[in-house]
Scaffold this active site. Structure first.
Site, PDB file in Angstrom:
ATOM      1  N   ARG A 228       7.366  15.045  24.124  1.00 44.03           N
ATOM      2  CA  ARG A 228       6.569  16.174  24.769  1.00 44.03           C
ATOM      3  C   ARG A 228       5.961  15.870  26.271  1.00 44.03           C
ATOM      4  O   ARG A 228       5.246  14.780  26.173  1.00 44.03           O
ATOM      5  CB  ARG A 228       5.550  16.819  23.885  1.00 44.03           C
ATOM      6  CG  ARG A 228       5.972  17.163  22.627  1.00 44.03           C
ATOM      7  CD  ARG A 228       6.988  18.447  22.652  1.00 44.03           C
ATOM      8  NE  ARG A 228       7.364  18.870  21.419  1.00 44.03           N
ATOM      9  CZ  ARG A 228       8.554  18.390  20.764  1.00 44.03           C
ATOM     10  NH1 ARG A 228       9.278  17.447  21.572  1.00 44.03           N
ATOM     11  NH2 ARG A 228       8.958  18.489  19.686  1.00 44.03           N
ATOM     12  N   HIS A 276      14.455  19.032  30.728  1.00 37.52           N
ATOM     13  CA  HIS A 276      14.412  19.620  29.325  1.00 37.52           C
ATOM     14  C   HIS A 276      15.510  19.615  28.607  1.00 37.52           C
ATOM     15  O   HIS A 276      15.826  20.880  28.000  1.00 37.52           O
ATOM     16  CB  HIS A 276      13.326  20.503  29.200  1.00 37.52           C
ATOM     17  CG  HIS A 276      12.469  20.516  27.591  1.00 37.52           C
ATOM     18  ND1 HIS A 276      11.275  20.823  27.472  1.00 37.52           N
ATOM     19  CD2 HIS A 276      13.106  20.091  26.745  1.00 37.52           C
ATOM     20  CE1 HIS A 276      10.962  20.717  26.167  1.00 37.52           C
ATOM     21  NE2 HIS A 276      12.053  20.285  25.564  1.00 37.52           N
TER      22      HIS A 276
END
Length: 313
Positions: A228, A276
Site C-alpha cells: 500500500r 497500481h
C-alpha cells in the site's frame, strides 16, 4: 435471493461485467446496481470498488459485499460503510500469479540494473555495466506472508533467489524461512538485498517503511512496494536513495493516486513507477473468483479472504 448487484467501476462498466459473468458463471443472476429498476432488497450480494458517496449505506441489508481489490481500507474507512455486513477481498489464482510475475520482473530488473540500461538508451550511451551478483546470491525479503506474499515468496524461491519472509504472527510454513514479530523483524532486515512490501494496510503498518526501518537494511539494498502507498514515508525513501542506503526502488503504489505531476518520484533516476497494476486480474478471472466465493457462502463456508476488522485486513 442469490443475486449479485454490480457497482464496481460505475455504470459504464456494467456490460463488461455482465458479459464476463455470463461466460464464467451463467447460473449466477446479476444486475447493474445503477439500473433504475434495481432495488437493493432484490439482491444478496454486491460487487464494489469505489461506490459513489452514500451508496454503501444502501447495502446495509446485503448478505455480503465483495470488493474487486485486495485492499479494502478505502471501503471500511468510509462513514457510509455498513460495518455489520461481511466484506470479502479480491483473490483467485490469476491475482496471485500476476503479483508473482510482477515481483519477479521487478526483482530481475533491479538485479540487472534495467532502469540504468533504459536511461542509457535514452541518452544513446553504450555502457557495459558489470553485474555484481546473480539470483542465487541475492536474498529477497518479503514483508507480509498472506495469500499474495506467500505466492510471491514461493515463486522467487523456485526461480533460484534466496528468500525469507516476515509476518506479524507465527504460522506453519515448510518452504520459506519465516520471521515473526518485532524481534523477528530485527533479525530479518539486515541480510536483505531486495525488500518486497506486501503488507496489508492497518494502523500498525502505516508508515512502517520509514527511515528507521530502511536503516536496518543491508546498505545498497533495493525496494519493491506492491503493498500500500501509505506504508511508505516518501521523504524517508528519497533520503535513503540520496544517501545510498537504498540503491533503487520499484513502486506500484504510492500514498496519493494518481501521483501528482509535481511529485519528485516521477523523475528520480533510480525509481521505476507503475500505475497500481501489479496484480489486476482480468474481468473473467475476477468474475470467476466472485462466483466461487458466492458458492462457498451459499454452502455455508467462510471464504479465506473475508475481511477481519480485528486484524484490519
Amino acid at each position: 435471493m442469490k443475486r449479485l448487484a454490480v457497482s464496481a467501476d460505475g455504470p459504464a462498466a456494467w456490460e463488461s461485467w455482465r458479459d464476463a459473468f455470463a461466460r464464467v458463471a451463467p447460473d449466477l443472476p446479476t444486475i447493474s446496481w445503477f439500473d433504475p429498476a434495481f432495488d437493493p432488497a432484490d439482491a444478496s450480494y454486491a460487487l464494489v470498488w469505489e461506490p459513489p458517496v452514500g451508496e454503501m449505506a444502501r447495502m446495509a441489508n446485503m448478505r455480503v459485499i465483495l470488493s474487486t481489490g485486495a485492499g479494502v481500507n478505502h471501503l471500511v474507512n468510509r462513514p457510509d460503510f455498513p460495518a455489520d455486513v461481511p466484506l470479502v477481498r479480491m483473490g483467485g489464482d490469476q491475482t496471485a500469479v500476476l503479483m508473482a510475475d510482477y515481483v519477479m520482473w521487478a526483482a530481475i530488473g533491479l538485479l540487472r540494473g534495467a532502469r540504468r540500461w533504459a536511461r542509457d538508451q535514452e541518452k544513446h550511451l553504450w555502457c557495459n555495466r558489470p553485474i555484481l551478483r546473480n539470483s542465487a546470491e541475492t536474498r529477497v525479503g518479503v514483508l507480509g506472508f498472506g495469500n499474495l506474499g506467500a505466492a510471491v515468496a514461493r515463486r522467487l524461491a523456485a526461480t533460484g533467489f534466496i528468500v525469507s519472509a516476515w509476518c506479524r504472527t507465527p504460522r506453519e510454513e515448510k518452504q520459506i524461512p519465516l520471521f515473526f514479530g518485532e524481534e523477528g523483524l530485527s533479525d530479518f532486515l539486515p541480510s536483505v538485498d531486495i525488500l518486497v512490501n506486501l503488507l496489508p494496510s492497518t494502523p500498525h503498518t502505516r508508515h512502517i517503511i520509514d527511515a528507521e526501518l530502511l536503516s536496518r537494511l543491508k546498505p545498497g539494498a533495493d525496494f519493491i512496494n506492491v503493498g500500500r502507498g501509505d506504508h511508505v514515508v516518501e521523504d524517508d525513501l528519497l533520503a535513503a536513495l540520496a544517501s545510498g542506503q537504498l540503491d533503487s526502488a520499484v513502486l506500484d503504489v504510492v500514498a496519493t493516486e494518481p501521483l501528482s505531476a509535481e511529485s519528485p518520484l516521477w523523475d528520480h533516476p533510480r525509481i521505476t513507477l507503475t500505475p497500481h497494476m501489479a496484480s489486476e486480474a482480468s474481468r473473467e478471472a475476477q468474475a470467476a473468483y466472485v462466483a466461487h466465493v458466492i458458492r462457498e457462502l451459499e454452502e455455508g463456508r467462510a471464504p479465506p479472504l473475508l475481511y477481519r476488522p480485528d486484524r484490519g485486513y
